[in-house]
Design an enzyme around this catalytic site. Structure first.
Site, PDB file in Angstrom:
ATOM      1  N   ASP A  97     -23.501  10.629  -9.436  1.00  0.00           N
ATOM      2  CA  ASP A  97     -24.395   9.728  -8.713  1.00  0.00           C
ATOM      3  C   ASP A  97     -25.577   9.317  -9.593  1.00  0.00           C
ATOM      4  O   ASP A  97     -26.029  10.078 -10.449  1.00  0.00           O
ATOM      5  CB  ASP A  97     -24.928  10.404  -7.448  1.00  0.00           C
ATOM      6  CG  ASP A  97     -23.920  10.387  -6.312  1.00  0.00           C
ATOM      7  OD1 ASP A  97     -22.925   9.640  -6.413  1.00  0.00           O
ATOM      8  OD2 ASP A  97     -24.116  11.122  -5.336  1.00  0.00           O
ATOM      9  N   TYR A 104     -14.092   7.578 -12.004  1.00  0.00           N
ATOM     10  CA  TYR A 104     -13.774   6.455 -11.098  1.00  0.00           C
ATOM     11  C   TYR A 104     -14.427   5.180 -11.612  1.00  0.00           C
ATOM     12  O   TYR A 104     -13.779   4.143 -11.765  1.00  0.00           O
ATOM     13  CB  TYR A 104     -14.255   6.747  -9.678  1.00  0.00           C
ATOM     14  CG  TYR A 104     -14.414   5.483  -8.866  1.00  0.00           C
ATOM     15  CD1 TYR A 104     -13.301   4.801  -8.389  1.00  0.00           C
ATOM     16  CD2 TYR A 104     -15.677   4.939  -8.626  1.00  0.00           C
ATOM     17  CE1 TYR A 104     -13.439   3.608  -7.687  1.00  0.00           C
ATOM     18  CE2 TYR A 104     -15.821   3.758  -7.930  1.00  0.00           C
ATOM     19  CZ  TYR A 104     -14.704   3.092  -7.460  1.00  0.00           C
ATOM     20  OH  TYR A 104     -14.853   1.901  -6.781  1.00  0.00           O
ATOM     21  N   ASP A 138       0.857  -1.178   0.000  1.00  0.00           N
ATOM     22  CA  ASP A 138       0.000   0.000   0.000  1.00  0.00           C
ATOM     23  C   ASP A 138       0.893   1.227   0.000  1.00  0.00           C
ATOM     24  O   ASP A 138       2.010   1.182   0.526  1.00  0.00           O
ATOM     25  CB  ASP A 138      -0.897  -0.002   1.250  1.00  0.00           C
ATOM     26  CG  ASP A 138      -2.161   0.836   1.092  1.00  0.00           C
ATOM     27  OD1 ASP A 138      -2.032   2.054   0.861  1.00  0.00           O
ATOM     28  OD2 ASP A 138      -3.261   0.289   1.224  1.00  0.00           O
ATOM     29  N   SER A 186     -16.697  -2.712  -9.107  1.00  0.00           N
ATOM     30  CA  SER A 186     -17.737  -1.863  -8.538  1.00  0.00           C
ATOM     31  C   SER A 186     -19.016  -1.960  -9.360  1.00  0.00           C
ATOM     32  O   SER A 186     -18.982  -2.179 -10.577  1.00  0.00           O
ATOM     33  CB  SER A 186     -17.237  -0.414  -8.531  1.00  0.00           C
ATOM     34  OG  SER A 186     -18.293   0.493  -8.334  1.00  0.00           O
ATOM     35  N   ALA A 187     -20.136  -1.764  -8.681  1.00  0.00           N
ATOM     36  CA  ALA A 187     -21.423  -1.719  -9.371  1.00  0.00           C
ATOM     37  C   ALA A 187     -21.515  -0.533 -10.313  1.00  0.00           C
ATOM     38  O   ALA A 187     -22.410  -0.489 -11.167  1.00  0.00           O
ATOM     39  CB  ALA A 187     -22.554  -1.655  -8.347  1.00  0.00           C
ATOM     40  N   SER A 226      -1.717   6.289   1.155  1.00  0.00           N
ATOM     41  CA  SER A 226      -2.312   7.587   0.822  1.00  0.00           C
ATOM     42  C   SER A 226      -3.670   7.781   1.473  1.00  0.00           C
ATOM     43  O   SER A 226      -4.112   8.916   1.657  1.00  0.00           O
ATOM     44  CB  SER A 226      -2.445   7.736  -0.701  1.00  0.00           C
ATOM     45  OG  SER A 226      -3.300   6.740  -1.222  1.00  0.00           O
ATOM     46  N   ASN A 243     -17.824   8.907   1.450  1.00  0.00           N
ATOM     47  CA  ASN A 243     -18.903   7.939   1.553  1.00  0.00           C
ATOM     48  C   ASN A 243     -19.881   8.323   2.657  1.00  0.00           C
ATOM     49  O   ASN A 243     -19.540   9.044   3.602  1.00  0.00           O
ATOM     50  CB  ASN A 243     -18.343   6.534   1.802  1.00  0.00           C
ATOM     51  CG  ASN A 243     -17.470   6.060   0.654  1.00  0.00           C
ATOM     52  OD1 ASN A 243     -17.704   6.414  -0.498  1.00  0.00           O
ATOM     53  ND2 ASN A 243     -16.465   5.265   0.965  1.00  0.00           N
ATOM     54  N   ASN A 301     -22.326  -1.349  -1.923  1.00  0.00           N
ATOM     55  CA  ASN A 301     -21.850  -0.305  -1.004  1.00  0.00           C
ATOM     56  C   ASN A 301     -21.456  -0.879   0.344  1.00  0.00           C
ATOM     57  O   ASN A 301     -22.304  -1.038   1.226  1.00  0.00           O
ATOM     58  CB  ASN A 301     -22.935   0.769  -0.829  1.00  0.00           C
ATOM     59  CG  ASN A 301     -23.094   1.634  -2.050  1.00  0.00           C
ATOM     60  OD1 ASN A 301     -23.527   1.151  -3.086  1.00  0.00           O
ATOM     61  ND2 ASN A 301     -22.723   2.893  -1.949  1.00  0.00           N
ATOM     62  N   TYR A 345     -18.641  -4.781  -6.267  1.00  0.00           N
ATOM     63  CA  TYR A 345     -19.210  -4.407  -4.976  1.00  0.00           C
ATOM     64  C   TYR A 345     -20.341  -3.414  -5.163  1.00  0.00           C
ATOM     65  O   TYR A 345     -20.276  -2.539  -6.020  1.00  0.00           O
ATOM     66  CB  TYR A 345     -18.184  -3.714  -4.073  1.00  0.00           C
ATOM     67  CG  TYR A 345     -16.842  -4.331  -3.956  1.00  0.00           C
ATOM     68  CD1 TYR A 345     -16.621  -5.677  -4.214  1.00  0.00           C
ATOM     69  CD2 TYR A 345     -15.759  -3.558  -3.562  1.00  0.00           C
ATOM     70  CE1 TYR A 345     -15.367  -6.230  -4.090  1.00  0.00           C
ATOM     71  CE2 TYR A 345     -14.496  -4.103  -3.434  1.00  0.00           C
ATOM     72  CZ  TYR A 345     -14.305  -5.439  -3.710  1.00  0.00           C
ATOM     73  OH  TYR A 345     -13.054  -5.966  -3.589  1.00  0.00           O
ATOM     74  N   LYS A 365     -12.929   1.342 -13.431  1.00  0.00           N
ATOM     75  CA  LYS A 365     -13.284  -0.037 -13.103  1.00  0.00           C
ATOM     76  C   LYS A 365     -13.760  -0.792 -14.343  1.00  0.00           C
ATOM     77  O   LYS A 365     -13.415  -1.958 -14.555  1.00  0.00           O
ATOM     78  CB  LYS A 365     -14.370  -0.068 -12.022  1.00  0.00           C
ATOM     79  CG  LYS A 365     -13.924   0.480 -10.671  1.00  0.00           C
ATOM     80  CD  LYS A 365     -12.789  -0.336 -10.073  1.00  0.00           C
ATOM     81  CE  LYS A 365     -12.421   0.120  -8.672  1.00  0.00           C
ATOM     82  NZ  LYS A 365     -11.295  -0.641  -8.094  1.00  0.00           N
TER      83      LYS A 365
END
Length: 342
Positions: free
Chosen positions: A301, A152, A33, A127-128, A36, A202, A182, A180, A156
């Site tokens: 969104d 973002y 990692d 991600s969904a 960050s 989030n 949430n 994923y 993915k």
């Protein structure tokens, strides 16, 4: 000999919970990692939970020379779980180059070095958001992926396409992409949880920080969506349930049970909860009244996203077991631990 697993982004929120599950299953876990958006103290907390402190290296995986050296030192790994990525939807809309540079370069470097070292198995943290604005709900894996509403999300989608292209020509690579919905909540030990640096992106940490008095009020982005109460609807699942899915997916890979070289699975509960549903659950489980107000919709969104998780139940023998109340209460207990100097 324990099988070695590399977890990139391993000190982050989902990475640390997944590391715990792999250690508890007897794997030799190596975390990498750049710190960050996480703290090195997570390693001690993982040790407190599992009795084992995982090996850790601090590396920016966009640096291919350092990535190459790391993989050369761990060429005996059975596989990689790739979490390493920037993940703030709103920030990605404002800084798309930053997101494409970071998320795509990390993936390319990881894949190149896996191939060079003969490491065959990859779990990709997807991600969904790859479904974009869905035509049909709930979302199954048969839903067509679309241009996501944020850079973002598009990193993915593009990443999945890169992995799929590589599995078509690679003699060895087998990959599973976990989409994923949430994740929220914290480990029941309350030693690890979501602890974002700076202003949260989030919903759940915004709720807990507002309850703790760190934020003056909670901003709800949009109350005019075409949903039952006007607020956005998402499929929330407990991070521990999510972490367990990675172990099951990896076991599917190493036991050669996959039906193709590239498989995708939704990870969710199958139930959509609105922002107000989450707030109501939090207020019920904690007894705390939240100060909140409505703001305009946030760029990137979508109104509703919730899953049909049947494929994961059938093929991975996985099901989300913890409830929304479990998620909100554990999030608050974790926040209290943080505020008490943990």
């Amino acid at each position: 000999m324990k099988q070695k697993i590399i977890i990139t982004g391993g000190t982050g929120y989902i990475g640390s919970h997944t590391a715990v599950e792999f250690i508890m299953k007897g794997f030799n876990v190596v975390l990498v990692d750049d710190l960050s958006n996480s703290e090195v103290s997570v390693l001690d907390r993982i040790q407190e939970i599992t009795g084992t402190k995982p090996l850790f290296e601090q590396i920016d995986l966009t640096d291919n020379n350092r990535t190459k050296s790391f993989f050369n030192a761990h060429k005996d790994a059975s596989g990689v779980i790739n979490f390493a990525a920037l993940k703030a939807v709103g920030e990605s809309v404002k800084k798309p180059i930053k997101y494409y540079h970071n998320n795509i370069n990390i993936l390319l470097n990881v894949l190149e070095n896996m191939e060079n070292q003969g490491i065959s198995n990859l779990i990709f943290s997807s991600s969904a958001t790859v479904y974009g604005l869905p035509d049909v709900l709930p979302i199954t894996e048969e839903n067509q992926t679309k241009r996501p509403t944020s850079p973002y999300g598009n990193t993915k989608k593009v990443a999945e396409e890169i992995i799929e292209d590589l599995t078509k020509v690679s003699e060895s690579l087998n990959a599973i992409s976990l989409r994923y919905f949430n994740p929220i909540g914290a480990h029941d030990s309350l030693k690890i949880g979501e602890a974002p640096n700076g202003i949260p992106n989030n919903l759940m940490p915004f709720i807990t920080q507002t309850a703790a008095g760190i934020r003056r009020e909670l901003k709800i982005f949009g109350n005019d969506y075409d949903t039952p109460d006007g607020t956005a609807v998402r499929d929330y699942l407990h991070v521990v349930d999510l972490a367990k899915a990675h172990v099951l997916a990896f076991e599917r890979l190493i036991s050669n049970q996959s039906k193709s070289n590239f498989e995708v699975y939704n990870l969710g509960t199958g139930t959509g909860y609105s922002v107000l549903d989450v707030i109501n659950s939090f207020e019920k489980t904690t007894g705390i009244s939240l100060n909140y107000s409505y703001d305009k919709r946030r760029d990137g969104d979508v109104p509703q996203l919730y899953s049909n998780p049947n494929k994961a139940q059938t093929n991975l023998n996985w099901k989300a077991l913890l409830t929304l109340d479990d998620m909100t209460l554990s999030s608050w207990k974790w926040e209290q631990n943080l505020r008490n100097g943990y």
